[in-house]
Design a protein around this motif. Sequence first.
Motif, PDB file in Angstrom:
ATOM      1  N   GLU A 192       8.505  14.436   4.149  1.00 37.10           N
ATOM      2  CA  GLU A 192       7.648  13.998   3.054  1.00 37.10           C
ATOM      3  C   GLU A 192       6.504  14.987   2.925  1.00 37.10           C
ATOM      4  O   GLU A 192       5.822  15.286   3.908  1.00 37.10           O
ATOM      5  CB  GLU A 192       7.089  12.588   3.317  1.00 37.10           C
ATOM      6  CG  GLU A 192       8.137  11.500   3.457  1.00 37.10           C
ATOM      7  CD  GLU A 192       8.692  11.052   2.126  1.00 37.10           C
ATOM      8  OE1 GLU A 192       8.107  11.420   1.080  1.00 37.10           O
ATOM      9  OE2 GLU A 192       9.710  10.344   2.128  1.00 37.10           O
ATOM     10  N   HIS A 217      11.946  15.012  -0.926  1.00 40.81           N
ATOM     11  CA  HIS A 217      10.488  14.981  -1.072  1.00 40.81           C
ATOM     12  C   HIS A 217       9.769  15.923  -0.105  1.00 40.81           C
ATOM     13  O   HIS A 217       8.540  15.952  -0.080  1.00 40.81           O
ATOM     14  CB  HIS A 217       9.966  13.551  -0.822  1.00 40.81           C
ATOM     15  CG  HIS A 217      10.554  12.518  -1.722  1.00 40.81           C
ATOM     16  ND1 HIS A 217      10.288  12.454  -3.065  1.00 40.81           N
ATOM     17  CD2 HIS A 217      11.426  11.505  -1.457  1.00 40.81           C
ATOM     18  CE1 HIS A 217      10.949  11.439  -3.605  1.00 40.81           C
ATOM     19  NE2 HIS A 217      11.656  10.850  -2.655  1.00 40.81           N
ATOM     20  N   HIS A 314       6.960   6.906  -0.462  1.00 40.28           N
ATOM     21  CA  HIS A 314       6.829   8.371  -0.457  1.00 40.28           C
ATOM     22  C   HIS A 314       5.485   8.840  -1.020  1.00 40.28           C
ATOM     23  O   HIS A 314       5.117   9.999  -0.876  1.00 40.28           O
ATOM     24  CB  HIS A 314       7.987   9.035  -1.213  1.00 40.28           C
ATOM     25  CG  HIS A 314       7.988   8.816  -2.703  1.00 40.28           C
ATOM     26  ND1 HIS A 314       7.142   9.485  -3.554  1.00 40.28           N
ATOM     27  CD2 HIS A 314       8.739   8.012  -3.486  1.00 40.28           C
ATOM     28  CE1 HIS A 314       7.364   9.102  -4.796  1.00 40.28           C
ATOM     29  NE2 HIS A 314       8.328   8.210  -4.788  1.00 40.28           N
ATOM     30  N   ARG A 315       4.715   7.926  -1.624  1.00 38.58           N
ATOM     31  CA  ARG A 315       3.395   8.283  -2.126  1.00 38.58           C
ATOM     32  C   ARG A 315       2.326   8.194  -1.028  1.00 38.58           C
ATOM     33  O   ARG A 315       1.209   8.708  -1.187  1.00 38.58           O
ATOM     34  CB  ARG A 315       3.023   7.376  -3.296  1.00 38.58           C
ATOM     35  CG  ARG A 315       1.826   7.862  -4.110  1.00 38.58           C
ATOM     36  CD  ARG A 315       1.575   6.965  -5.317  1.00 38.58           C
ATOM     37  NE  ARG A 315       2.628   7.110  -6.317  1.00 38.58           N
ATOM     38  CZ  ARG A 315       2.776   6.324  -7.375  1.00 38.58           C
ATOM     39  NH1 ARG A 315       1.927   5.319  -7.570  1.00 38.58           N
ATOM     40  NH2 ARG A 315       3.752   6.518  -8.236  1.00 38.58           N
TER      41      ARG A 315
END
Length: 438
Positions: A192, A217, A314-315
């Motif tokens: 990530e 990502h 994923h943020r």
Amino acid sequence: MPMTSSRGKALAGTVTVPGDKSISHRALMFGLLTVGETRITGLLEGEDVINTAKACRALGARIERTGPGAWTVHGVGVGGLVQSAEALDFGNSGTGCRLMMGVVGCHPIRATFDGDASLRKRPMRRALDPLELFGVRVVAQGEGGRLPITIEGPRDAVPVVYESPVASAQVKSAVLLAGLNAPGVTSVIEKEATRDHTERMLSHFGASVTVTPHGAHGRRIDLVGQPELKPAPVVVPADPSSAAFPLVAAAIVPGSDVTITGVMMNTLRTGLITTLIEMGAAIEQLNPRIESGEDIADLRVRGSRLTGVDVPAHRAPSMIDEYPILAVAAAFAHGTTRMRGLHELRVKESDRLAAVADGLAAAGVDYAIDGDDLIVEGTGRAPGGGTVATHMDHRIAMSFLVMGLATDQPMSVDDTGFIVTSFPDFIPLMRRLGADFA
């Protein structure tokens, strides 16, 4: 010292929040690793960054404050660090401590790292494990790999390829900073993408660094070791993590109209802004520009009707420090907000996930914790009336003081002392906008 915040008039005005803490730490460290003079403007002069400056001095740098936020660093260059006679004390700063472990790690010196009672509880093995791959030796450590920790660098470090098991900019940065004094190419692979200030600053100071996509990502960062870093001026933008507090305050207090100037808009740091806009917050970006390799803009935010949203896991790396204040915004939204993948909150200055949950309970807000997810049931209003235990965590203190500006009854926090670690001017700045703090 305890403090209470109360609902009052709409917030209004234009303010500048402190310089970004992440950039400030790195600017001092890169100045240390550069031969010549590095000029820094806009440096955050909170306790965390001042402790990093002290550590840089102990390792050989000449550092001078020439005015408010203006500092010069005369460094010793990669490979030139001197051994400190005393422990490097980082107070409450996990960022300063972990990054400096990387800076020092591949130099053939011994160094002891320490901090306050809160920092001594935080895990350090996540930074030490990859450093040992370079040949760094952990000479002494507290129980469970916690501070105080003494490390000894190798005479001949070896470059590494490290795939990080956690999405952590601190761990990634520690590895890259260690790789500066190792021959060949050091690589970090992250599943990530995390904040990329170290990579940007490496390029700004003349190092050879390449970033390529990895997976859905993630990214791979390749650094050529043993460069001769060249002095470069650093303009520190306003910290988006600090801007988060007046930003959310303006969004939840009806009728507010606040502008925050010069905020960093690096896309790996703007998860909160993205989320607030998804919730319906009236946020405008004004005067976008680039300074010292970073995107910045002025932000205008007005009182808004917010709606609950689902925040993807994923943020999280782009807003990991902003979840406490996002939880406050979620309390005033209409509907359910689910924040996913918050395991990193459990190992911050406090167990922030538990602290946020307790704060919401004190405010009479319905919530649930499902594994590593925080679920907040917003109704457009919050009763308030409680006292929040901050657990020596500056972001918990600021978040729930902001909350009290919009709750039906005042909110209190038990200790505001640790706010100075990141935002020394928080209370007077918020009062200038109209906040009722007593």
